[in-house]
Structures are given as C-alpha cells and as structure tokens.
Design an enzyme around this catalytic site. Structure first.
Site, PDB file in Angstrom:
ATOM      1  N   ARG A 136      89.272 -22.419 -46.598  1.00  0.00           N
ATOM      2  CA  ARG A 136      88.895 -21.063 -45.967  1.00  0.00           C
ATOM      3  C   ARG A 136      87.311 -21.155 -46.156  1.00  0.00           C
ATOM      4  O   ARG A 136      86.838 -20.950 -47.160  1.00  0.00           O
ATOM      5  CB  ARG A 136      89.520 -20.079 -46.862  1.00  0.00           C
ATOM      6  N   THR A 140      83.368 -16.470 -43.028  1.00  0.00           N
ATOM      7  CA  THR A 140      84.476 -16.155 -41.971  1.00  0.00           C
ATOM      8  C   THR A 140      85.848 -15.872 -42.381  1.00  0.00           C
ATOM      9  O   THR A 140      86.347 -15.003 -41.960  1.00  0.00           O
ATOM     10  CB  THR A 140      84.327 -17.045 -40.727  1.00  0.00           C
ATOM     11  N   ASP A 232      90.463 -18.309 -58.037  1.00  0.00           N
ATOM     12  CA  ASP A 232      90.725 -19.459 -57.109  1.00  0.00           C
ATOM     13  C   ASP A 232      91.437 -20.581 -57.602  1.00  0.00           C
ATOM     14  O   ASP A 232      91.188 -21.527 -58.557  1.00  0.00           O
ATOM     15  CB  ASP A 232      89.222 -19.698 -56.949  1.00  0.00           C
ATOM     16  N   ASP A 235      89.819 -24.383 -57.502  1.00  0.00           N
ATOM     17  CA  ASP A 235      89.043 -24.465 -58.697  1.00  0.00           C
ATOM     18  C   ASP A 235      89.712 -24.585 -59.981  1.00  0.00           C
ATOM     19  O   ASP A 235      89.179 -25.138 -60.902  1.00  0.00           O
ATOM     20  CB  ASP A 235      88.011 -23.120 -58.768  1.00  0.00           C
TER      21      ASP A 235
HETATM   22  C1  PRP Z   1      92.798 -21.151 -50.908  1.00  0.00           C
HETATM   23  C2  PRP Z   1      94.358 -21.408 -51.081  1.00  0.00           C
HETATM   24  C3  PRP Z   1      94.754 -21.375 -49.719  1.00  0.00           C
HETATM   25  C4  PRP Z   1      94.059 -20.351 -49.014  1.00  0.00           C
HETATM   26  C5  PRP Z   1      94.609 -18.951 -49.103  1.00  0.00           C
HETATM   27  O1  PRP Z   1      92.327 -22.472 -50.468  1.00  0.00           O
HETATM   28  O2  PRP Z   1      94.920 -22.406 -51.800  1.00  0.00           O
HETATM   29  O3  PRP Z   1      94.834 -22.708 -49.042  1.00  0.00           O
HETATM   30  O4  PRP Z   1      92.785 -20.241 -50.066  1.00  0.00           O
HETATM   31  O5  PRP Z   1      93.679 -18.048 -48.259  1.00  0.00           O
HETATM   32  P1  PRP Z   1      94.229 -17.490 -46.986  1.00  0.00           P
HETATM   33  O6  PRP Z   1      95.568 -17.137 -47.020  1.00  0.00           O
HETATM   34  O7  PRP Z   1      93.078 -16.369 -46.887  1.00  0.00           O
HETATM   35  O8  PRP Z   1      93.785 -18.595 -45.838  1.00  0.00           O
HETATM   36  P2  PRP Z   1      90.797 -22.548 -50.363  1.00  0.00           P
HETATM   37  O9  PRP Z   1      90.617 -22.258 -48.999  1.00  0.00           O
HETATM   38  O10 PRP Z   1      90.120 -21.943 -51.444  1.00  0.00           O
HETATM   39  O11 PRP Z   1      90.593 -24.379 -50.389  1.00  0.00           O
HETATM   40  P3  PRP Z   1      90.976 -25.331 -51.655  1.00  0.00           P
HETATM   41  O12 PRP Z   1      92.406 -25.227 -51.798  1.00  0.00           O
HETATM   42  O13 PRP Z   1      90.380 -26.476 -51.163  1.00  0.00           O
HETATM   43  O14 PRP Z   1      90.495 -24.664 -52.973  1.00  0.00           O
HETATM   44  N1  URA Z   2      92.610 -18.496 -52.550  1.00  0.00           N
HETATM   45  C1  URA Z   2      92.598 -18.533 -53.660  1.00  0.00           C
HETATM   46  O1  URA Z   2      92.692 -19.714 -54.420  1.00  0.00           O
HETATM   47  N2  URA Z   2      92.845 -17.310 -54.324  1.00  0.00           N
HETATM   48  C2  URA Z   2      92.784 -16.157 -53.891  1.00  0.00           C
HETATM   49  O2  URA Z   2      93.064 -15.236 -54.628  1.00  0.00           O
HETATM   50  C3  URA Z   2      92.737 -16.226 -52.415  1.00  0.00           C
HETATM   51  C4  URA Z   2      92.563 -17.402 -51.788  1.00  0.00           C
END
Ligand code: PRP
Ligand code: URA
Length: 241
Positions: A136, A140, A232, A235
């Site tokens: 994400r 944006t 997160d 993370d």
């Molecule tokens: C997080 C999570 C989802 C997304 C959810 O991933 O694991 O994939 O955000 O958010 P949304 O519903 O608003 O799209 P992230 O983009 O942080 O990537 P990561 O898994 O690599 O940490």
């Molecule tokens: N992605 C995450 O990992 N946590 C949130 O709360 C939203 C998006």
C-alpha cells in the site's frame, strides 16, 4: 465518528461475537450484500488479544498469527464436500469420510499474508500456494503490484486469499481481481482484522467472495490504519520497524 452509518457499509455478518455485538447490530441494520463470517471462538479471541498488545514480541506475534490462521481454517473449510469410502480398520471393514471436490490453493498477499500460510498448511497440507505481491503506497494508500505467481491449475482450485489486515480494502480487492483475471473462480478472503470500510469496499467490488475474519474493528484512522487494530502487521511479523 459514526463509521457504520450510511449506505456505504452494506453487508451481512454471520456468526456474531458478543465482543462485537454492538458493532454488528449497526452493520446488520444496513442492507444485504455479500457474506462476512466472524470467527469468534474463545481461543481465537484470546490470541487476537495477545496480537493486539504492542508489548508482544515479533517472535510471539509470528507464532500467534500462524495459530489464529490455523484455528480459522476450521470455519473456512466447513463447507468442503466429503465422500464415503470403505476401508478396513484392524478390527473390521467400515465406511469413512474423505475430502472430495476441488483441490485447494492458499494465496498470501505479500508480505504480511505470508505469516498465515504455515498455520493453514498444517491443516490442509496438500493445498498449493500462490503469491501476490502488493504494498500500500503510504501517500496514495493505493495498492502497488510487484509480483503474481499462481498455481497453473488455479481455475480448478478453491482459493483462500490470506492477508491479516483488511483496512481500506484496496489490497484485497486488487489481489482477488488478479486471481479472477487468471481464471480463479471459487475464492474466499481470510483476514484477522477488518475495518467496516474495507468490508464494504470489498463486497462492492467482489460480491460473490466471502470474507472470514476474526474481528471487525471500529474504523480507520487518518492514516487508514485499523482502530484499535494491531498496528502494521508486516512490520510486526518481520521486525522491520
Ligand atoms: C498491509 C496489509 C494489507 C494492506 C491492507 O500491507 O497486510 O495487505 O496493508 O490495507 P488496505 O486494505 O488499505 O489495502 P502493506 O501494504 O503494509 O504491505 P506489507 O504486507 O508488505 O507490510
Ligand atoms: N495495514 C496494516 O498492517 N495495518 C493496518 O491497520 C492497516 C493496514
């Protein structure tokens, strides 16, 4: 802040936990749509509480995500068809049940979805695993694609897309869209925590796809993080912050 009011959040919840009763009443008051199943087993709720705690270490967080994902498999696979076959026990012949129907695929959304895969494979070890790389964009908040590799017979498999967090819904909508483009037909989304906004957006985009979650939280904050959520997920799984 009244995140559940208005026509945007139109979906139905099955199996409502006492913890979420207040949220769910409001959600149910809005009109029909797709199916969201909340898996509210006490073990799931207990482990989710540990996951939410900011003092939980990365190692414990990883273990707990796998455990909750494994527990959710019971509910997510409840509809799988069985066939009767005859076997012999050491005592006599008897009829037993064997899973039949479509083979399974688990598709984690990278990175955080990876944290759920082993927990699921412990229970359905013959499932094939695809991967969808999305992140994400922090500015944006839109999903950015970087990878997609699915089993070649994806159109013949029942598919579980796994991602711990369903926040705005952008990532899950895109992930399921990629699978449909490549022939996927029978798909469910399995997440640990969802925001009402994400559920509504997802059902609007993919009205035939069921969502299984361990909890529906209150709302998204100004950075589109789930409140109260768990922070997160990527993370915390991989210790990158
Ligand atoms: C997080 C999570 C989802 C997304 C959810 O991933 O694991 O994939 O955000 O958010 P949304 O519903 O608003 O799209 P992230 O983009 O942080 O990537 P990561 O898994 O690599 O940490
Ligand atoms: N992605 C995450 O990992 N946590 C949130 O709360 C939203 C998006």
């Amino acid at each position: 802040d009244e995140p559940f009011e208005g026509g945007r959040h139109s979906f139905r919840l099955d199996k409502i936990s006492a913890y979420e009763e207040e949220n769910c009443k409001k959600l149910e008051a809005s009109s029909g749509g797709g199916r969201t199943v909340v898996i509210d087993h006490p073990l799931v709720r207990h482990k989710l509480g540990l996951l939410r705690n900011k003092e939980t270490s990365s190692k414990d967080f990883r273990d707990l995500v796998q455990e909750v994902a494994g527990l959710m498999v019971y509910e997510v696979t409840r509809h799988l068809p069985l066939e009767e076959t005859e076997i012999e026990t050491p005592i006599e012949k008897t009829r037993v049940f064997t899973l039949s129907g479509k083979k399974l695929a688990v598709v984690p959304v990278l990175r955080a979805g990876l944290g759920m895969v082993e927990g699921i494979l412990k229970l359905v070890p013959n499932a094939k695993v695809g991967h969808i790389g999305l992140y994400r964009d922090p500015k944006t908040l839109k999903p950015v694609d970087y990878y997609c590799k699915l089993p070649c017979d994806i159109s013949e498999r029942e598919i579980f897309v796994v991602d711990p967090m369903l926040a705005t819904g952008g990532s899950a909508v895109a992930a399921v869209g990629h699978i449909i483009e490549r022939g996927g037909k029978k798909i469910s989304l399995v997440s640990l925590i969802a925001a009402p906004e994400g559920i509504a957006t997802f059902h609007e985009a993919h009205p035939d796809v069921d969502i299984f979650v361990a909890a529906v939280d209150s709302h998204l904050n100004e950075h589109c993080y789930i409140v109260p959520g768990l922070g997160d997920a990527g993370d915390r799984l991989f210790g990158t912050k």
